[in-house]
Write an enzyme that holds these catalytic residues in place. Structure first.
Site, PDB file in Angstrom:
ATOM      1  N   GLU A  14      -4.267   8.507  20.735  1.00 26.38           N
ATOM      2  CA  GLU A  14      -4.400   7.685  21.854  1.00 26.38           C
ATOM      3  C   GLU A  14      -5.515   8.107  22.856  1.00 26.38           C
ATOM      4  OE1 GLU A  14      -2.903   6.698  26.022  1.00 26.38           O
ATOM      5  OE2 GLU A  14      -2.694   8.679  24.902  1.00 26.38           O
ATOM      6  N   HIS A 311       0.511   5.796  21.588  1.00 24.73           N
ATOM      7  CA  HIS A 311       0.862   6.888  22.398  1.00 24.73           C
ATOM      8  C   HIS A 311       1.927   7.560  22.175  1.00 24.73           C
ATOM      9  CE1 HIS A 311       1.842   8.125  26.853  1.00 24.73           C
ATOM     10  NE2 HIS A 311       0.540   7.653  27.036  1.00 24.73           N
TER      11      HIS A 311
END
Length: 343
Positions: A14, A311
């Protein structure tokens, strides 16, 4: 744990600040030093911003760490902790940078401190791309409590972008071993309500947001709450929708923006909530990401989530660099199941 320097690349996965925050937390807890390059390489403004720098500085204060590269804009950092020391701390971000993200760096470590801690942080309490203060109080805090932690968050003053000036105080009692739990089902809904907070913004904005939520959710007036704040805490507007269930509490948020209609802020927030409800998962996207670190510290556990983000996957990879824990994500009907196990 050994004290070999862990080498991390902040551009992987991410590519945001979570890589740094998780590394700081786990470095303090395990005693393992780390070096990270390409900090926040996936962001428009790479390197340490104010909130990231304060996260580093606060972690260093709590752990007596030796640090190299702790300056604004730095893309490389070396962090060597020496312990975890409870006590009374105060940190100022000096902008609208997120107080809550700094707290999420410190809280896991302070559970392992030698004595209770009080942490006051000033800065932004309600800003996009970060959990609002009420999320820590109601959602994240409830999970920690279920795991045996005694942590509380008090919102003293709101801080919106760009002025900041908000204040949160966290109280943390030591908890040497978190309890392993599973969060697979949310249970029956016990309460649902929406709050629109306005400071230095016409109250009509809040009313329009709440009317939209009411129409979209079929809620009555007693579930739609206007929260007027003093003008000196603004300008700012945040819409929070809270769903309390037998097993879990979730908080969804939308932020007012210039040139964006109040109705559009509400519709986006309601849409995210509806997707969560339809999934049947216990956790929403953001809470799933944030429970992973305490789950890993407890030795594992499983949860269901409406979304598994990049994430979250990146967070799992970083956790595995510090702890002997592996994470597996699998689709299950309209949701995903995440399983964390000790290797």
């Amino acid at each position: 744990m050994n004290n070999k320097m862990i080498e991390l690349d902040g551009s992987l996965g991410e590519g945001g600040g979570q890589i740094l925050r998780t590394s700081l937390s786990l470095s303090m807890i395990t005693g393992q030093p780390f070096r990270i390059i390409n900090i926040r390489a996936g962001r428009a403004k790479p390197g340490l911003l104010r909130q990231h720098l304060v996260a580093v500085q606060s972690a260093a204060a709590v752990s007596g760490a030796q640090v190299a590269g702790a300056e604004l804009g730095s893309t490389t950092l070396e962090f060597i902790p020496s312990g975890i020391y409870g006590g009374t701390y105060q940190f100022a971000i000096g902008s609208a940078g997120s107080c809550t993200l700094v707290l999420q760096t410190l809280i896991p470590a302070l559970l392992y401190a030698d004595k209770p801690s009080t942490v006051k942080i000033t800065g932004g309490t309600h800003n996009d791309m970060a959990p609002p203060a009420q999320f820590l109080q109601k959602a994240y805090g409830r999970v920690l409590q279920q795991m045996g932690a005694d942590v509380s968050f008090e919102l003293k003053r709101y801080g919106f972008v760009p002025a900041g000036g908000g204040e949160i105080i966290a109280q943390v009692q030591p908890c040497k071993q978190l309890k392993k739990i599973d969060l697979l089902e949310r249970g029956e809904r016990t309460k649902g309500y929406a709050e629109s907070f306005v400071a230095g913004v016409p109250v009509d904005v809040a009313k329009r947001e709440l009317e939209c939520v009411g129409a979209g959710m079929g809620w009555t007036a007693d579930q739609l709450l206007v929260r007027g704040l003093s003008n000196d805490q603004g300008p700012g507007n945040v819409l929070l929708i809270t769903l309390e269930h037998e097993q879990i509490t979730e908080v969804f948020c939308g932020f007012g923006e210039k040139a964006v209609k109040a109705e559009n802020v509400a519709k986006r927030t309601v849409q995210e909530l509806r997707e969560y409800v339809a999934s049947g998962a216990a956790l929403g996207e953001h809470l799933a990401d944030q429970v992973m670190l305490p789950f890993a510290l407890a030795g594992g556990g499983s949860f269901t989530s409406s979304v598994i983000s990049q994430h979250a996957k990146t967070n799992a990879d970083v956790i595995a660099r510090f702890l002997p824990v592996s994470t597996e994500f699998k689709p299950q009907d309209k949701r995903f199941i995440g399983t964390m196990k000790r290797n």
